[in-house]
Design an enzyme around this catalytic site. Sequence first.
Site, PDB file in Angstrom:
ATOM      1  N   ASN A 136       6.585   1.240   7.835  1.00 56.48           N
ATOM      2  CA  ASN A 136       7.032   2.544   7.379  1.00 56.48           C
ATOM      3  C   ASN A 136       8.396   2.524   6.691  1.00 56.48           C
ATOM      4  O   ASN A 136       8.729   3.458   5.959  1.00 56.48           O
ATOM      5  CB  ASN A 136       7.066   3.503   8.583  1.00 56.48           C
ATOM      6  N   TYR A 168      10.971   2.482  -7.211  1.00 60.01           N
ATOM      7  CA  TYR A 168      10.143   3.149  -6.211  1.00 60.01           C
ATOM      8  C   TYR A 168       8.689   3.197  -6.667  1.00 60.01           C
ATOM      9  O   TYR A 168       7.767   2.869  -5.912  1.00 60.01           O
ATOM     10  CB  TYR A 168      10.675   4.560  -5.952  1.00 60.01           C
TER      11      TYR A 168
END
Length: 269
Positions: free
Chosen positions: A90, A154
């Site tokens: 995560n 990203y």
Amino acid sequence: MQVSGKVAIVTGAGRGIGAALVRALVAGGARVVAADIDESAAKEVTERVNAEYPGAVAGVGADVTDSARIAELIAVAEREFGPVDLYFANAGIIGALGLDADDAEWDRALGVNVQAHVRAARLLVPGWVERGEGYFISTASAAGLLTQIGSATYSVTKHAAVGFAEWLHITYGDRGVRVSCLCPMGVNTELLNQGDPEAAAAHPVARAVTAAGEVLEPDAVAEVTLAAIAEEHFLILPHPQVLDMYRQKGSDYDRWLRGMRRYQASLGL
């Protein structure tokens, strides 16, 4: 898979989605190693959850770009609770914007958002195959299916995270290893707000995300995630509209690209 009685590791667990996953897993009967590069944040989450569920969480500081540190997380889980059943990859970072990102910033984004998943799988999957059971959950992003206006690091690394999760599922899905990929849009986390909700309004990434749809709370995302794990769904979409966007992208790529350029222009970027 039901999480009751299972052992889980959650990275990026000091805040946001990670902390919410820790809370939801423990409430569902799991025992959890909560790991974060910010050890004090991991310990704080651990103390809060253990106050209600004594001994259910072990908090550990760890940089998941380091294979040795991931191995230590696995060792802590085995020592405190037993063999790892679920691994939540995560931890994530946005990285520098656009072409301004230098090689070191690209390396860091790839290390956290992609290579950390590969390194964890390398350590866990062979044992899961032997046991005939294990669950790998990758936190990617809607950016991994669509794109991320403003941040090349990203967008590219989250696409890669989705691709790796797909590969794991295809390669090991018939050998007892379950895989899910979490792809939310906006979530009310420090990653989105960059530590300052007021300043975030001027940040290109935050503006692009918040203008695209509802910003969910981390606990809502965790709830959707555990429900999807119970059904063993690969793609976890807390924002259901992402599937429609993904279909539109695939049905007419050029039209979708033109639309994204218009959307970028509407944000003044």
